[in-house]
Enzyme design. Structure first.
Site, PDB file in Angstrom:
ATOM      1  N   ALA A  67     -77.461 101.023  34.690  1.00  0.00           N
ATOM      2  CA  ALA A  67     -75.369 100.966  34.862  1.00  0.00           C
ATOM      3  C   ALA A  67     -75.166 101.253  33.807  1.00  0.00           C
ATOM      4  O   ALA A  67     -76.389 100.026  32.552  1.00  0.00           O
ATOM      5  CB  ALA A  67     -74.518 100.409  35.558  1.00  0.00           C
ATOM      6  N   GLY A 112     -79.428  99.939  38.298  1.00  0.00           N
ATOM      7  CA  GLY A 112     -78.513 100.297  39.128  1.00  0.00           C
ATOM      8  C   GLY A 112     -79.736 102.036  38.568  1.00  0.00           C
ATOM      9  O   GLY A 112     -79.727 102.387  39.645  1.00  0.00           O
ATOM     10  N   GLU A 115     -82.049 100.615  41.664  1.00  0.00           N
ATOM     11  CA  GLU A 115     -81.031 100.677  42.663  1.00  0.00           C
ATOM     12  C   GLU A 115     -80.534 102.148  43.617  1.00  0.00           C
ATOM     13  O   GLU A 115     -80.954 102.504  44.689  1.00  0.00           O
ATOM     14  CB  GLU A 115     -79.732 100.070  43.220  1.00  0.00           C
ATOM     15  CG  GLU A 115     -79.789  98.886  42.757  1.00  0.00           C
ATOM     16  CD  GLU A 115     -78.184  97.843  41.971  1.00  0.00           C
ATOM     17  OE1 GLU A 115     -78.048  98.671  41.133  1.00  0.00           O
ATOM     18  OE2 GLU A 115     -77.308  97.426  42.970  1.00  0.00           O
ATOM     19  N   GLU A 135     -79.543  92.213  36.307  1.00  0.00           N
ATOM     20  CA  GLU A 135     -78.103  91.543  35.955  1.00  0.00           C
ATOM     21  C   GLU A 135     -77.529  91.207  35.533  1.00  0.00           C
ATOM     22  O   GLU A 135     -76.999  90.656  35.296  1.00  0.00           O
ATOM     23  CB  GLU A 135     -77.308  92.347  37.438  1.00  0.00           C
ATOM     24  CG  GLU A 135     -77.321  93.781  37.677  1.00  0.00           C
ATOM     25  CD  GLU A 135     -78.517  94.704  38.322  1.00  0.00           C
ATOM     26  OE1 GLU A 135     -79.672  94.205  38.159  1.00  0.00           O
ATOM     27  OE2 GLU A 135     -78.230  95.271  38.267  1.00  0.00           O
TER      28      GLU A 135
END
Ligand code: CO8
Length: 261
Positions: A67, A112, A115, A135
């Site tokens: 992200a 992300g 993911e 993260e």
């Protein structure tokens, strides 16, 4: 198809290719990009020209490096929840698409990005790709499904090791733990993905779609219920023209011409 700011999308020979296109930020996912991914997926869902969907990143360095940290740095919990919700919607749509989805992992596949790859049905990686959930090093936990989808793929111990250390693993290591299906040289990545897509497209479209559905919906059922569910779906395939075509073509010793009905 619309022109997007942060992604490219094209359809050729039945294969839709969605390329996250923010190479200067290593294809990091910001809210605009997630929104555009969501819009594209909604079009793909109903587009019968798209038989297989490939998701990849632009450039040679990154699939998606997570992200967008520059967007997240000043977020409050409400804004963070909104960003996470956007991603969940998009990734859930990927999972629920009738088409088989293939992540073509061309480089860094972090946070992300990992993911996103894990919400696809199949992952093919370049040997140079690196995977990780960094993260915790940023003071957050994975928020786009990482604690759930990765755990279901590789088991709790490995997921905890990857998430708690935040360390990167190689494509080969990812393959060994079941987070990646195929590893090839970077130059051969799209050829390999194309080869897999064409093998899929040769088969009965209803059967392929149903197989994805039964595998996914059955995964959370106990074995007996899952088998009963499979039996129902299996029986339903006998109502399709594809089943008649597939079996007749076999007996007549020629290739099947499926119409997806
Ligand atoms: N977000 C924003 N920008 C990024 C990101 C990112 N995730 N990753 C890289 N960039 C940018 C860099 O800032 C840099 O920009 P600039 O040229 O303007 O300085 C450019 O991309 C190139 O990156 P580097 O110079 O760092 O390239 P290196 O080759 O030195 O390193 C790495 C490559 C190892 C991939 C490094 O860039 C890196 O560690 N990136 C961050 C990886 C990361 O931590 N990802 C996880 C993000 S968190 C996340 O995904 C959580 C999802 C759930 C959130 C839910 C809550 C809302």
């Amino acid at each position: 198809m619309k022109n997007y700011e942060n992604l490219l999308f094209d359809v050729k020979d039945g294969i839709g290719t969605l390329t996250i296109n923010r190479p200067k930020s290593l294809n990091a996912l910001n809210s605009d990009t997630l929104r555009e991914i969501g819009e594209t997926l909604n079009e793909v869902k109903d587009n019968t020209d798209v038989k297989v969907l490939v998701i990849t990143g632009s450039g040679q360095k990154a699939f998606v490096a997570g992200a967008d940290i520059s967007q997240m740095v000043s977020m409050n919990p409400i804004e963070a929840a909104a960003l996470s919700e956007l991603a969940h919607k998009a990734f859930h749509t990927i999972q629920e698409l009738p088409q088989i989805t293939i992540a073509a992992v061309n480089g860094y596949c972090l946070g992300g990005g990992f993911e996103l790859a894990n919400s696809c049905d199949i992952r093919v990686a370049a040997a140079t790709a690196k995977f990780g959930q960094p993260e915790v090093g940023l003071g957050i936990v994975p928020g786009f499904g990482g604690t759930q989808r990765l755990t279901r793929l590789v088991g709790r111990g490995k997921a905890k090791e990857i998430i708690a250390t935040g360390a990167q693993i190689t494509a080969q290591e990812a393959k060994e733990i079941g987070a990646v299906e195929e590893v090839v040289e970077l130059d051969d990545l799209m050829t390999k993905v194309d080869e897999i897509a064409h093998k899929i497209m040769k088969n009965g479209p209803v059967a392929v779609r149903m197989a994805k559905y039964v595998i996914d919906k059955g995964a959370d059922l106990d074995l007996d219920t899952g088998i009963a569910f499979e039996t129902q779906m299996w029986a339903q395939t006998f109502a399709t023209e594809d089943q008649k075509e597939g079996m007749t073509a076999f007996l007549e010793k020629h290739g099947a011409k499926f119409n997806g009905k």
